[in-house]
Design a protein around this motif. Sequence first.
Motif, PDB file in Angstrom:
ATOM      1  N   LEU A   1       0.856  -1.195   0.000  1.00 36.85           N
ATOM      2  CA  LEU A   1       0.000   0.000   0.000  1.00 36.85           C
ATOM      3  C   LEU A   1       0.889   1.241   0.000  1.00 36.85           C
ATOM      4  CD1 LEU A   1      -2.736  -1.131   2.537  1.00 36.85           C
ATOM      5  CD2 LEU A   1      -2.883  -1.035   0.047  1.00 36.85           C
ATOM      6  N   ARG A   2       1.039   1.813  -1.168  1.00 35.32           N
ATOM      7  CA  ARG A   2       1.896   2.988  -1.314  1.00 35.32           C
ATOM      8  C   ARG A   2       1.332   3.899  -2.387  1.00 35.32           C
ATOM      9  NH1 ARG A   2       6.279   5.015  -4.097  1.00 35.32           N
ATOM     10  NH2 ARG A   2       7.811   6.141  -2.825  1.00 35.32           N
ATOM     11  N   SER A   3       1.268   5.189  -2.093  1.00 37.80           N
ATOM     12  CA  SER A   3       0.742   6.183  -3.016  1.00 37.80           C
ATOM     13  C   SER A   3       1.896   6.976  -3.616  1.00 37.80           C
ATOM     14  CB  SER A   3      -0.228   7.131  -2.304  1.00 37.80           C
ATOM     15  OG  SER A   3      -1.255   6.405  -1.665  1.00 37.80           O
ATOM     16  N   GLU A   4       1.869   7.183  -4.908  1.00 41.86           N
ATOM     17  CA  GLU A   4       2.922   7.924  -5.588  1.00 41.86           C
ATOM     18  C   GLU A   4       2.726   9.434  -5.406  1.00 41.86           C
ATOM     19  OE1 GLU A   4       5.518   6.583  -6.948  1.00 41.86           O
ATOM     20  OE2 GLU A   4       4.810   4.518  -6.649  1.00 41.86           O
ATOM     21  N   GLY A   5       3.826  10.149  -5.380  1.00 41.04           N
ATOM     22  CA  GLY A   5       3.784  11.605  -5.396  1.00 41.04           C
ATOM     23  C   GLY A   5       3.623  12.282  -4.055  1.00 41.04           C
ATOM     24  N   LEU A   6       3.500  11.510  -2.970  1.00 44.80           N
ATOM     25  CA  LEU A   6       3.283  12.132  -1.662  1.00 44.80           C
ATOM     26  C   LEU A   6       4.502  12.921  -1.204  1.00 44.80           C
ATOM     27  CD1 LEU A   6       1.385   9.389   0.377  1.00 44.80           C
ATOM     28  CD2 LEU A   6       0.457  11.190  -1.092  1.00 44.80           C
ATOM     29  N   ASP A   7       5.679  12.376  -1.427  1.00 39.04           N
ATOM     30  CA  ASP A   7       6.897  13.040  -0.935  1.00 39.04           C
ATOM     31  C   ASP A   7       7.106  14.384  -1.613  1.00 39.04           C
ATOM     32  OD1 ASP A   7       7.352  10.916   0.726  1.00 39.04           O
ATOM     33  OD2 ASP A   7       8.850   9.964  -0.559  1.00 39.04           O
ATOM     34  N   THR A   8       6.879  14.445  -2.920  1.00 39.12           N
ATOM     35  CA  THR A   8       7.064  15.703  -3.646  1.00 39.12           C
ATOM     36  C   THR A   8       6.094  16.768  -3.142  1.00 39.12           C
ATOM     37  OG1 THR A   8       7.810  14.548  -5.631  1.00 39.12           O
ATOM     38  CG2 THR A   8       6.977  16.796  -5.914  1.00 39.12           C
ATOM     39  N   LEU A   9       4.844  16.379  -2.989  1.00 42.44           N
ATOM     40  CA  LEU A   9       3.847  17.335  -2.505  1.00 42.44           C
ATOM     41  C   LEU A   9       4.171  17.778  -1.087  1.00 42.44           C
ATOM     42  CD1 LEU A   9       1.254  18.883  -2.867  1.00 42.44           C
ATOM     43  CD2 LEU A   9      -0.032  16.813  -2.291  1.00 42.44           C
ATOM     44  N   ALA A  10       4.588  16.840  -0.237  1.00 44.19           N
ATOM     45  CA  ALA A  10       4.923  17.186   1.147  1.00 44.19           C
ATOM     46  C   ALA A  10       6.099  18.153   1.209  1.00 44.19           C
ATOM     47  CB  ALA A  10       5.246  15.919   1.934  1.00 44.19           C
TER      48      ALA A  10
END
Length: 291
Positions: free
Chosen positions: A228-237
């Motif tokens: 269960l992993r969502s892409e793009g979270l780190d960039t947005l954070a």
Amino acid sequence: MNGVEARMVGSGLNADIERQLQRAIHQLGRPGDARHKGIHQARKALRRSRAALALAAPAWEGAPRAADGEVSPASLRAAAVLRRADAELRQLCRGLSSLRDADALQDALLHLVRDAVIGPLEGERLAVPVLALRQGRLDAALARDPDFARRRQRIAKVAASLASLPWAELTVGSVVQAHAVSRKRLEKARRRARRSSDPEDGHRLRRRLRRLRQQEQVLARAAPELGLRSEGLDTLATQMGLAQDHALLLAHCRRAGVFAARDRATLRRLVEPLYADARESTAAALAERKA
């Protein structure tokens, strides 16, 4: 996933929460200047614990009813324990927020030095009143709660109460359901933030983004096989965190209190374009982000 693996999901969440709560207790007990960073780390640990608790909530709050239509007493008790624990952890975290805000202001200044917006000597000079504010708030808090003993005891009591929950009853399905709920809440907050200029909508998005990231980090440790992993979270954070740093500095530049009037004017001139750039980058990341 077989029954043994399913039971491991619950035990993995339980172990992770226990580690985070023990970490919070330890960090609040750090001595001297290390206490400032300890407060930051303790708040992070408390938030991670709450994120993990939210993954467990559907197992008991939405427990299936018996033939007579009643939820089992054990599930009711577990749900009540979880709600009380979450409320206590939230209150503890909020109680440390003013201490962390002063520390975050110092971090924001350090980021200006790191990015060569201001020089090291100027950074040290501007940090003098910030460090005084930070220490004053910490001294006042410790006068009311020496060595944070009461806070640490409250965390220990929460840990003890959570240890009694029937973690083996957690199913993979309930955890996956909780993760899906967090993804939907993030997407809803993202859509709202895209069309809003209200800072509260941005704060809501940051909270939900942080919650989902922390849940996925917990699951990567407790149940990596779920993937269960969502892409793009780190960039947005990263983009939102940068904008928040600049917003914090600007907030203190618009009122008397920490910085002298001349320094407030200088910081506004330097930080306002950085804030505008960060908001633009955040908007671009929001447009690309798909939960």
